[in-house]
Design a protein around this motif. Structure first.
Motif, short mmCIF file in Angstrom:
data_model
loop_
_atom_site.label_atom_id
_atom_site.label_comp_id
_atom_site.label_asym_id
_atom_site.label_seq_id
_atom_site.Cartn_x
_atom_site.Cartn_y
_atom_site.Cartn_z
N ASP A 190 0.78 -1.12 0.02
CA ASP A 190 -0.09 0.06 -0.06
C ASP A 190 1.04 1.19 0.27
OD1 ASP A 190 -2.28 -1.46 -0.09
OD2 ASP A 190 -2.71 -1.32 2.18
N TYR A 191 2.31 1.19 0.07
CA TYR A 191 3.20 2.23 0.02
C TYR A 191 4.02 2.18 -1.07
CZ TYR A 191 0.92 3.23 4.49
OH TYR A 191 -0.19 3.21 5.35
N GLY A 192 3.70 1.59 -2.27
CA GLY A 192 4.67 1.49 -3.39
C GLY A 192 5.68 0.43 -3.50
N VAL A 193 5.79 -0.70 -2.40
CA VAL A 193 6.40 -1.79 -2.40
C VAL A 193 6.08 -2.68 -3.21
CG1 VAL A 193 8.02 -3.10 -0.81
CG2 VAL A 193 7.47 -0.92 -0.09
N PRO A 232 -0.51 8.04 5.46
CA PRO A 232 -1.67 7.34 4.53
C PRO A 232 -1.13 6.37 3.41
CG PRO A 232 -1.32 9.83 3.90
CD PRO A 232 -0.37 9.41 5.15
N ALA A 233 -1.92 5.49 3.02
CA ALA A 233 -1.59 4.77 1.94
C ALA A 233 -1.53 5.71 0.58
CB ALA A 233 -2.41 3.46 1.90
N THR A 234 -0.71 5.03 -0.27
CA THR A 234 -0.49 5.61 -1.65
C THR A 234 -1.00 4.73 -2.72
OG1 THR A 234 1.77 5.10 -1.38
CG2 THR A 234 1.43 7.30 -0.82
N HIS A 235 -1.06 3.43 -2.30
CA HIS A 235 -1.36 2.33 -3.38
C HIS A 235 -2.53 1.46 -2.91
CE1 HIS A 235 2.63 3.86 -4.67
NE2 HIS A 235 2.42 3.27 -6.01
#
Length: 459
Positions: A185-188, A209-212
């Protein structure tokens, strides 16, 4: 404005890499007990604005005065540390009992001591909190496996985390927020869940906050979140690896074999081709298994498919030769046309292949062993390399894993490298936490400046 970070249980430095990658933090201290990991930590911070002090010692025997003195060398006085982070191991811990070392230093007895100290598995969590009490960072972060939140204590699940929160709030005066975050959820490019405790002494605690988001959930994408980064995004541009020796590390960037995805482009931070893109040899029996595996499938699904195929072959041979199914199966096995391993029950990700179009499952310290999880390349007849594992963990290409503790910059010992990579906090997740905490520290600093300005005006 850059803030200061001290990291305990730092390993090779996944957390600190994310914090420095944010551009908002200087890492002043790293502490761990593993030689190769701490050497890797130091090597990859050697060109920082302020290279950190490293201390290789068990945190339980580490004197608070030694920590203060090390940070003073980096200009951080007692009470000035902005952030302290660490992941005290929560599974099995160590067999060394705390009482063997309590007399070595002045150790503060927190109220939770009597609740936790008699169980040696809680040693490292307790000592981490005692160090926090001495350093008083503005933010304290604890990172751990999600199971920590359900860890049983005195016959009740979850009581350990409750006691930790109680100690943070009542003993140390922090406000605490806890959640399980998924690194994807954080681009990993990895479905890796971690329990994150964020404790703040300067205001309310909150999580980044989540980015993905899962691309199958359009309502989350409609909120502006990006789709999860996939295995293909992460490693498809990497060429065939070196065999045992790191022969292509340090060579030209023309070795990349495909145009980079947005993610891969962000990972290409090295001026030369990265080190650690090394494969190892596997026993033929292992290769015979993964040859049959399809990308992204579970062991249950693949073994069921193979058994169905074998059953047809057994029935056909038995019918043609007028023999029993048992004899037919033995003949097919002897000729190598039937692999009996597919009649065994393993857990779902054993021997399975990564899928190009989805994030990886959790990369662990056992990623060197294909039977331990989904660590096989989506297409090639091999496991993933250290560099591929690092990409899936969101380590950028400039990060080099030093796999020996001698004078050479050895980067080929796959088992040691995978251990470092699998135990690390994904830098991408750490960067999201760092950027979030930097924003909170900015707001706090601005508030203090306004107070000082108001004092001048009224004076």
């Amino acid at each position: 404005m850059k803030y200061t970070l001290a990291e305990f249980f730092c390993g090779c430095g996944g957390t600190s890499r994310g914090f420095t990658r944010s551009g908002r933090f200087n890492v002043v201290l790293g502490n761990d007990v593993k030689a190769e990991a701490l050497r890797t930590f130091a090597y990859n911070h050697q060109n920082d604005d302020v290279p950190p002090i490293t201390i290789r010692e068990d945190i339980r025997t580490l004197e608070i005065s030694q920590i203060h003195n090390a940070m003073k060398e980096r200009g951080v006085e007692p009470g000035d540390l902005d952030c302290m982070i660490g992941g005290p191991p929560c599974q099995g811990f160590s067999q060394m009992r705390r009482v063997e070392h309590r007399e070595k230093g002045k150790i503060v007895k927190l109220s939770g001591y009597s609740k936790l100290a008699h169980d040696p598995r809680n040693d490292l969590v307790l000592r981490y909190l005692e160090v926090a009490e001495a350093l008083r960072p503005k933010f304290l972060v604890i990172e751990n496996v999600p199971q920590m939140l359900n860890h049983g204590f005195e016959g009740r699940l979850g009581k350990l985390s409750e006691i930790v929160i109680e100690m943070l709030e009542k003993d140390l005066g922090y406000k605490v927020e806890v959640a399980v975050l998924n690194a994807a959820d954080y681009g990993v490019p990895q479905l890796r869940e971690r329990a994150i405790f964020i404790a703040s002494s300067i205001g309310n605690a909150s999580l980044p906050p989540a980015t993905h988001a899962d691309p199958s959930k359009p309502h989350l994408l409609a909120q502006g979140r990006l789709p999860w980064v996939t295995v293909g995004d992460a490693i498809r541009d990497l060429p065939l690896p070196s065999d045992k020796l790191d022969e292509i590390g340090g060579m030209g960037l023309d070795l990349y074999t495909a145009p980079p995805s947005i993610y891969a482009a962000a990972m290409r931070t090295s001026s030369s081709f990265p080190y650690n893109h090394v494969t190892r040899s596997y026993k033929q029996a292992i290769l015979n298994i993964i040859r049959e595996m399809r990308p992204g499938q579970t062991w249950d699904a693949e073994s069921k498919r193979m058994r169905a195929s074998y059953d047809l072959a057994i029935d056909k041979l038995a019918s043609e030769q007028g023999i029993s199914s048992t004899v037919a199966r033995d003949l097919l096995e002897e000729s190598g046309q039937l692999n009996p391993v597919f009649y065994k029950n393993y857990y779902s990700s054993a021997y399975t292949r990564l899928a190009w179009d989805a994030p990886a499952l959790t990369i662990t310290a056992n990623a060197n062993f294909l039977g331990s999880g989904r660590y096989s390349h989506p297409e090639a007849l091999r496991g993933i390399t250290m560099r591929e594992a690092a990409r899936l963990q969101s380590f950028d290409d400039d990060f080099r894993f030093i796999t020996s503790d001698n004078e050479h910059l050895d980067s080929t010992r796959t088992g040691i490298g995978m251990d470092m990579i699998g135990e690390a906090v994904p830098p991408g997740l750490a960067q999201a936490i760092a950027e979030h905490l930097a924003t909170e520290l900015d707001a706090h600093r601005s508030g203090l400046q306004r107070q000082e300005q108001a004092k001048v005006v009224y004076a």
